[in-house]
Design a protein around this motif. Sequence first.
Motif, PDB file in Angstrom:
ATOM      1  N   LEU A   9     -27.542  11.384  -6.452  1.00  0.00           N
ATOM      2  CA  LEU A   9     -26.243  11.811  -6.377  1.00  0.00           C
ATOM      3  C   LEU A   9     -25.384  10.371  -6.247  1.00  0.00           C
ATOM      4  O   LEU A   9     -25.863   9.466  -5.469  1.00  0.00           O
ATOM      5  N   PRO A  10     -24.346  10.072  -7.195  1.00  0.00           N
ATOM      6  CA  PRO A  10     -23.619   8.978  -7.221  1.00  0.00           C
ATOM      7  C   PRO A  10     -22.979   8.557  -5.735  1.00  0.00           C
ATOM      8  O   PRO A  10     -22.557   9.576  -5.072  1.00  0.00           O
ATOM      9  N   PRO A  25     -27.338  10.014 -12.224  1.00  0.00           N
ATOM     10  CA  PRO A  25     -28.451   9.300 -12.966  1.00  0.00           C
ATOM     11  C   PRO A  25     -29.801  10.225 -12.680  1.00  0.00           C
ATOM     12  O   PRO A  25     -29.862  10.863 -11.688  1.00  0.00           O
ATOM     13  N   VAL A  26     -30.634  10.480 -13.719  1.00  0.00           N
ATOM     14  CA  VAL A  26     -31.873  11.166 -13.577  1.00  0.00           C
ATOM     15  C   VAL A  26     -32.870  10.338 -12.925  1.00  0.00           C
ATOM     16  O   VAL A  26     -33.015   9.138 -13.276  1.00  0.00           O
ATOM     17  N   GLU A  27     -33.385  10.959 -12.009  1.00  0.00           N
ATOM     18  CA  GLU A  27     -34.423  10.062 -11.092  1.00  0.00           C
ATOM     19  C   GLU A  27     -35.647   9.464 -12.109  1.00  0.00           C
ATOM     20  O   GLU A  27     -36.321  10.646 -12.868  1.00  0.00           O
ATOM     21  N   GLY A  28     -35.944   8.298 -11.943  1.00  0.00           N
ATOM     22  CA  GLY A  28     -37.169   7.757 -12.487  1.00  0.00           C
ATOM     23  C   GLY A  28     -37.006   7.619 -14.252  1.00  0.00           C
ATOM     24  O   GLY A  28     -37.953   7.369 -14.748  1.00  0.00           O
ATOM     25  N   LYS A  29     -35.658   7.776 -14.612  1.00  0.00           N
ATOM     26  CA  LYS A  29     -35.770   7.701 -16.047  1.00  0.00           C
ATOM     27  C   LYS A  29     -34.520   6.912 -16.179  1.00  0.00           C
ATOM     28  O   LYS A  29     -33.289   7.345 -16.121  1.00  0.00           O
ATOM     29  N   ASP A  30     -34.687   5.526 -16.333  1.00  0.00           N
ATOM     30  CA  ASP A  30     -33.632   4.345 -16.340  1.00  0.00           C
ATOM     31  C   ASP A  30     -32.688   4.803 -17.631  1.00  0.00           C
ATOM     32  O   ASP A  30     -33.241   5.098 -18.773  1.00  0.00           O
ATOM     33  N   THR A  74     -15.724  16.690  -3.229  1.00  0.00           N
ATOM     34  CA  THR A  74     -16.668  17.404  -2.597  1.00  0.00           C
ATOM     35  C   THR A  74     -18.018  16.932  -3.243  1.00  0.00           C
ATOM     36  O   THR A  74     -19.213  17.532  -2.879  1.00  0.00           O
ATOM     37  N   ILE A  75     -18.096  15.859  -4.173  1.00  0.00           N
ATOM     38  CA  ILE A  75     -19.316  15.380  -4.503  1.00  0.00           C
ATOM     39  C   ILE A  75     -20.332  14.925  -3.423  1.00  0.00           C
ATOM     40  O   ILE A  75     -21.543  15.131  -3.525  1.00  0.00           O
ATOM     41  N   LEU A  76     -19.902  14.614  -2.433  1.00  0.00           N
ATOM     42  CA  LEU A  76     -20.379  13.870  -1.322  1.00  0.00           C
ATOM     43  C   LEU A  76     -21.060  15.119  -0.484  1.00  0.00           C
ATOM     44  O   LEU A  76     -22.314  14.943   0.219  1.00  0.00           O
ATOM     45  N   GLY A  77     -20.842  16.375  -0.815  1.00  0.00           N
ATOM     46  CA  GLY A  77     -21.650  17.605  -0.411  1.00  0.00           C
ATOM     47  C   GLY A  77     -22.513  18.208  -1.287  1.00  0.00           C
ATOM     48  O   GLY A  77     -23.109  19.390  -1.193  1.00  0.00           O
ATOM     49  N   ASP A  78     -22.803  17.806  -2.589  1.00  0.00           N
ATOM     50  CA  ASP A  78     -23.686  18.222  -3.571  1.00  0.00           C
ATOM     51  C   ASP A  78     -25.093  18.403  -3.196  1.00  0.00           C
ATOM     52  O   ASP A  78     -25.499  17.242  -2.348  1.00  0.00           O
ATOM     53  N   SER A  79     -25.689  19.519  -3.296  1.00  0.00           N
ATOM     54  CA  SER A  79     -27.155  19.599  -3.091  1.00  0.00           C
ATOM     55  C   SER A  79     -27.904  20.188  -4.423  1.00  0.00           C
ATOM     56  O   SER A  79     -28.879  20.562  -4.264  1.00  0.00           O
ATOM     57  N   GLY A  80     -27.115  19.887  -5.331  1.00  0.00           N
ATOM     58  CA  GLY A  80     -27.711  20.301  -6.791  1.00  0.00           C
ATOM     59  C   GLY A  80     -26.915  20.230  -7.991  1.00  0.00           C
ATOM     60  O   GLY A  80     -25.559  20.240  -7.713  1.00  0.00           O
ATOM     61  N   VAL A  81     -27.526  20.449  -9.207  1.00  0.00           N
ATOM     62  CA  VAL A  81     -26.731  20.577 -10.217  1.00  0.00           C
ATOM     63  C   VAL A  81     -27.306  21.738 -11.052  1.00  0.00           C
ATOM     64  O   VAL A  81     -28.544  21.894 -11.024  1.00  0.00           O
TER      65      VAL A  81
END
Length: 886
Positions: free
Chosen positions: A253-254, A209-214, A227-234
């Motif tokens: 982060l989902p 999800p994009v922050e602040g944009k439903d 490894t999603i649990l360790g994401d720090s960026g896209v």
Amino acid sequence: MMADNTIPTVYDPQAVEAKWYRYWEEENLFHEEVDTDKEPFSIVIPPPNVTGQLHMGHALDNTLQDILIRLKRMQGYNTLWMPGTDHAGIATQIKVEEMLQKNEGLSRYDIGREKFIERVWEWKHQYGARISNQLKSLGASCDWSRERFTMDEGCSKAVKEVFVSLYEKGLIYQGSRITNWCPRCNTALSDIEVEHEEKPGNLYHVRYPVEGKDGEYVTVATTRPETILGDSGVAVHPEDERYARYVGQYLILPLVGRRIPVVADDYVDPSFGTGAVKVTPSHDPNDFDMGLRHKLEQIVVINSDGTMAADTGVYAGLDRYECRKQLVNDLKEAGFLVAVAEHTHSVGHCQRCTTVIEPLVSKQWFVTMEPLVKPSIEAVTSGRIKFVPERFTKIYINWLENIRDWCISRQIWWGHRIPAWYCECGETIVSRDVVSACPKCGGKVEQDPDVLDTWFSSALWPFSTMGWPEKTPELGQFYPTSVLVTGYDIIFFWVARMITMGLEFQGEIPFHHVFIHGLVRDSQGRKMSKSLGNGIDPLEVIEKYGADTLRFTLVTGNTPGNDMRFYWERVESSRNFANKIWNASRFVLMNLEDFDPRQQSFPTELSLADKWILHRYSVTVSEVTRNIDKFELGEAARLVYEFIWNEYCDWYIELAKNRLYNKEDAKSRTTAQYILWYVLSNTLKLLHPFMPFITEAIWQALPHEGKSIMTAEWPKVKPELLDEAAEQQMTTIMEAIKAIRNMRAEVNVPPGKKSEVILQAATPELAAVVGQYEQYFKSLAAAESVLLLSRGADKPQNAMTAVVSGMEIYLPLKGLIDIEKETGRLNKELAVLDKEIARIVSKLSNEGFIAKAPADVIDKERAKEAEYREKQNAIKERLVYLAGLA
């Protein structure tokens, strides 16, 4: 001259090879003292693992080295082939751990480091010579008196000196970076210790999800959802318009809820997956680099044993693959999972235990490579080091220009322990000598528990084996070495590092040539592996066929840099070649009983066959030497094979028989003996580097000088033996004889039935030669008589005709064959062909067959029909011809 003039009736490779290798060792023929008056030629063996067993790659690599060293030894160089083995840190530790567990039910931790190291040394002393003994069975003529081990005292001293020197120069440092990690061996791994396999998997599409944009999302694709649990960026590509508006914004982060930024990076491939890439700096080497570029947080979510870290919430403690299943299910239930697509991708496995490796950030020791490799690049681009084939130069340079710092520490016990000590006060002491107290505070110190990467010690191999850091006579004479023989799969890991270390610590390249060979694959072109069950044990081949046969098979199928396929048919062919040499040599020896070359000078009255074989021998010497010098060893072996089989055995020996059996012409007989002996004994020298055992056995039976063919002088071309006119004349006669044989075979003339042969030569000179040597046609073409037609004479009637360069050949058929019987045979053959053609025509006319049969089956049937019709026409023409004769 010593000779026993006899060899056994049947060639027994096992008996021959055991006898002569023992003789070479007893006579110390592999060893040479340093002799500065002679030009040096040296090779260091790529050290096999002390745990190793001879495989086809070893057999090929060491055969090539042995060919080169045997040639140079015979050419009078001061030679050294330095043997040795590698301590193989991880592989050896695993082997001893398994033995300890199986025999005593103990782990290494149960007995402690010191006792465990003692056990490894015990294992090495008991089993460490196995691979060396197997190399001996291959015929490797290494100087075993100088054999080294990467953890012997001298090599260990060299390793310590290099580590401390690089540290003092600021080129070795300790830091937290991402490395290959084996959860089973619990250590960092080098790239070469990771084997990549294509594995079926899935590509998981997950929306962030994009922050602040439903309602707005960025969808990423990943093969490793845990490894999603360790994401720090896209990350997205800077020119990807789909995501341009999100760069600089944050995503959520989902399942975790952490804010992570969207960054633009050229590394991203917009065409792969969704074009948006999750960045997990602690669990992917490329993500680690991106993380550094964009200052992203490093979050470790997988432990060193492959379980999930404590701060991963409900997933903590789960195996990484169990976590994957549960996390994918949770993503699906929460509405974040968009799609799952099948996807085949490359998965790295630990070479030793086959566990899937995990890229992990950990604190390790590293070598700063960039400043070290600049001279290594220049050494090759300047031509001081040459790759064979040259195309590997580009691969080498490309790797060095994009090199990463080298992780040299391993979390195991067997190996060179890192010479670093730590004090509670925070001081780190790196020293050549053992440190007992902190020089800063006087406190107690503990040595770093890690050991160095095995490749660190093998990078020093060309000079550490010769006694460096001491200035030994061997180092002065044999360094730089002459050539390194190795496979293309370790150019980066070993070759490049040896060049780098040689230039840094010797100020000189470690070798002049790098001779690259390919892999030995199975007959289908597949890599030999345990999983496929297609490996071929060279020791079994040696036991059944002999080492010479295996060596010749490997080298004749080899071209520099290319993979080769292993065919059993080629092994049989090489075995047949060995038998051919043996049987031909037995014949020669049987006819040398009254011959002593010491009592003879080189003959001056030579027959055409004598002049021809001496010319062909001289050309072969020149071409074999030239091809070995440019590392075309397979071509050199082929040339020796062709000369021995097709020229010496099939032609010269056969032509010499009449002279050997004619004791009334003693001079001609002695000349034939001399040429047979001279060419055979010298050709055996040409063959010796390729097939050392059989050549030694035969050479020792021939009149000779010296202890061994191994130390005999390599043949040189004598200009006075070159005779192109004789070659041209003899070639014409040979072609004529082959044409006569073919004509006789075409009409099924019984082998024992002699016939008249009529020849018409293009020049008076050739006619004179044929007239002088008509015996050649009588011996080899079953000619009862040879009639020479003058130019312009009428052509004979009812004769088969052939034309070769410089000569027309006629074979009168009247009385030579039973025309009625041959006609009957041909009519029977024609009836069979007619029946087969009718069957195929019927099949191809069947619409049902054409509609159902695969295209390749139909094509084969049509090809058969064409082949049968061609034979049908040929038989019909032959029948018409025979009818004319009748």
